[in-house]
Scaffold this motif. Structure first.
Motif, short mmCIF file in Angstrom:
data_model
loop_
_atom_site.label_atom_id
_atom_site.label_comp_id
_atom_site.label_asym_id
_atom_site.label_seq_id
_atom_site.Cartn_x
_atom_site.Cartn_y
_atom_site.Cartn_z
N GLY A 201 11.71 68.46 8.48
CA GLY A 201 12.60 69.45 7.85
C GLY A 201 13.81 69.82 8.68
O GLY A 201 13.80 69.70 9.90
N HIS A 202 14.88 70.26 7.97
CA HIS A 202 16.14 70.72 8.57
C HIS A 202 16.86 69.58 9.30
O HIS A 202 16.53 68.43 9.07
N GLY A 203 17.82 69.90 10.17
CA GLY A 203 18.59 68.88 10.89
C GLY A 203 20.09 69.13 10.78
O GLY A 203 20.54 69.79 9.83
N HIS A 219 14.87 74.31 18.90
CA HIS A 219 15.20 74.35 17.47
C HIS A 219 14.09 73.69 16.67
O HIS A 219 13.63 72.60 17.03
N GLU A 220 13.72 74.32 15.57
CA GLU A 220 12.68 73.79 14.70
C GLU A 220 13.01 72.35 14.28
O GLU A 220 12.13 71.48 14.25
N SER A 221 14.30 72.12 13.93
CA SER A 221 14.71 70.79 13.43
C SER A 221 14.31 69.68 14.39
O SER A 221 13.85 68.61 13.97
N ILE A 275 7.37 68.19 7.37
CA ILE A 275 6.97 68.75 8.66
C ILE A 275 7.89 69.93 9.00
O ILE A 275 9.11 69.78 9.06
N HIS A 276 7.29 71.08 9.23
CA HIS A 276 8.05 72.29 9.57
C HIS A 276 7.35 73.10 10.65
O HIS A 276 6.16 72.91 10.91
N HIS A 277 8.14 74.01 11.27
CA HIS A 277 7.61 75.04 12.15
C HIS A 277 8.17 76.37 11.68
O HIS A 277 9.28 76.43 11.16
N ASN A 278 7.42 77.40 11.87
CA ASN A 278 7.74 78.70 11.30
C ASN A 278 8.37 79.64 12.31
O ASN A 278 8.38 79.37 13.51
ZN LIG Z 1 11.41 74.89 8.22
#
Ligand SMILES: [Zn+2]
Length: 436
Positions: A201-203, A219-221, A275-278
């Protein structure tokens, strides 16, 4: 007869004889196979047909809903794949109506007919029922007609030992009797068909959640990408063909070609892992741990295996968060009345019975009630989901692996991305071993 004449006769009659026997054998074989097939289909009772009014492939499962106008004299009503020689029984739930019965393979979208384990061969989808005629039990077969909005279906099984099966599911394959024919044969994956899609996810400018550890910002991305690439590597080592929405730090459009809501269906992948992180809001509780977001109307077997295996491989815990939680670790977030009023948030024509996250709702087509037909493009800028009305789709999961602004969570994530990936890959392995 002199030797020369004898040789001459032998030269003519021996090949002629062999040739005749050969032709006879071909003719016999053809008669045997053709008559066998014909006699089986002729045996089908044509006084009534079952209507199939729903069919959908979601992940590795195919589901049917239908009805048949059978009198109450019929009992033991079953759905079978049969060809006169072999028969595969398909469990169904049957309910009686005024004018016959209705049946469904499963009310759960990720149950029903598991396409991974159908045997090689040609089969017809039939209703099998028993009645009594002249004090004797008589088994009858009835064929099916297409009352869905969809035509033929096509499926490739997941790669296993470097091999795949192709399943063609075709309507009206025999002129005098409507049928739904299943042809299952070994066939290599075409270049544009994959097993699994990963969506880190994201980027790019969208860095997602932000956390910091020992003076460094995370960064989560980037964390999503590290887990995604590690997962791709493990799955490829295990023989799967894996598609991924990005392999570098760049922005991905949701509905464009190769986008997060599109790629898994473009590649006919059986599963999609977003795939993500919160991160949590400091104003409220401090949160930590794993959250697995899923579609509605599903069986939780695979989601539970994801939790179990990620926890054991990555040595983490499930989130204590209660909002959207269905059972511990498994979350189903639906649109709220507020979300529905806010068209900026997601593509619209939503209801409160629809899943909020596009990563699940839009990827499952009709099975997950995809909403984005592009009608709000001028308001929210989202083009239509090309698979909005698709009845053959991936089975999507959205994994929130941990909270990046929880220091102990972030410490457990950074440098351990492969462990999270291994947990996901092992869950898939166990699911496919136990799911028949
Ligand atoms: Zn996310």
């Amino acid at each position: 007869m002199n030797r020369r004449l004898k040789e001459k006769y032998l030269k003519i009659f021996v090949p002629l004889g062999i040739g005749l026997i050969f032709i006879l054998l071909i003719w016999l074989g053809y008669k045997l196979i053709f008559n066998h097939k014909l006699s089986f289909l002729e045996k089908i009772d044509k006084s009534v047909y079952a209507d199939i009014n729903y069919d959908a492939i979601y992940g590795i499962h195919l589901n049917f809903k239908g009805s048949i106008n059978l009198s109450s004299e019929y009992r033991d009503v079953k759905l079978v794949l049969a060809n006169g020689k072999d028969e595969v029984e398909i469990p169904i739930e049957v309910s009686n109506k005024d004018d016959g019965i209705s049946f469904v393979t499963s009310n759960l979208i990720n149950k029903g007919i598991n396409l991974e384990y159908l045997p090689i061969g040609t089969y017809y989808l039939l209703i099998k029922a028993t009645t009594t005629e002249k004090n004797k039990d008589v088994v009858k077969y009835f064929s099916v007609t297409n009352k869905t909005d969809y035509d033929d279906l096509e499926y490739y099984t997941l790669s296993k030992d470097g091999k795949n099966n192709k399943i063609d599911i075709e309507w009206n394959t025999y002129e005098e009797c409507p049928t739904l024919r299943f042809t299952i044969k070994e066939e290599a994956l075409p270049s544009d068909v994959y097993d699994i899609t990963i969506d880190p996810g994201h980027g790019g400018v969208d860095v997602g959640a932000i956390g910091s550890l020992d003076g460094f910002e995370y960064h989560e991305s980037n964390l999503n990408l590290k887990v995604g690439l590690a997962l791709k590597k493990i799955l490829e080592e295990r023989g799967y063909k894996v598609a991924i929405t990005r392999t570098e730090d760049k922005n991905i459009e949701i509905y464009d070609e190769g986008g997060s809501a599109v790629l898994a269906n473009e590649t006919k992948s059986k599963f999609n892992f977003a795939i993500h992180h919160n991160s949590f809001d400091y104003q409220t509780d401090e949160l930590n741990g794993l959250e697995v977001y899923v579609a509605s109307d599903i069986e939780f077997d695979f989601a539970n295996l994801l939790i179990e295996n990620i926890l054991s491989e990555a040595n983490t815990q499930i989130s204590p968060k209660e909002i959207y939680q269905t059972v511990p670790g498994i979350y189903q977030r639906y649109f709220s009345e507020e979300d529905i009023l806010d068209d900026e948030v997601q593509p619209s024509n939503k209801t409160t019975s629809m899943i909020y996250y596009y990563n699940i709702r839009e990827l499952g087509g009709i099975s997950t009630h995809s909403t984005n037909d592009g009608r709000y493009k001028d308001i929210n800028g989202y083009p239509a989901n090309p698979y909005n009305k698709a009845n053959v789709t991936t089975e999507p999961y959205l994994l929130e692996l941990g909270y990046v602004n929880n220091e102990s969570n972030l410490r457990n994530i950074v440098g351990n991305e492969e462990k999270y990936a291994l947990g996901i890959a092992n869950a898939l392995k166990k699911y496919l071993e136990t799911e028949y």
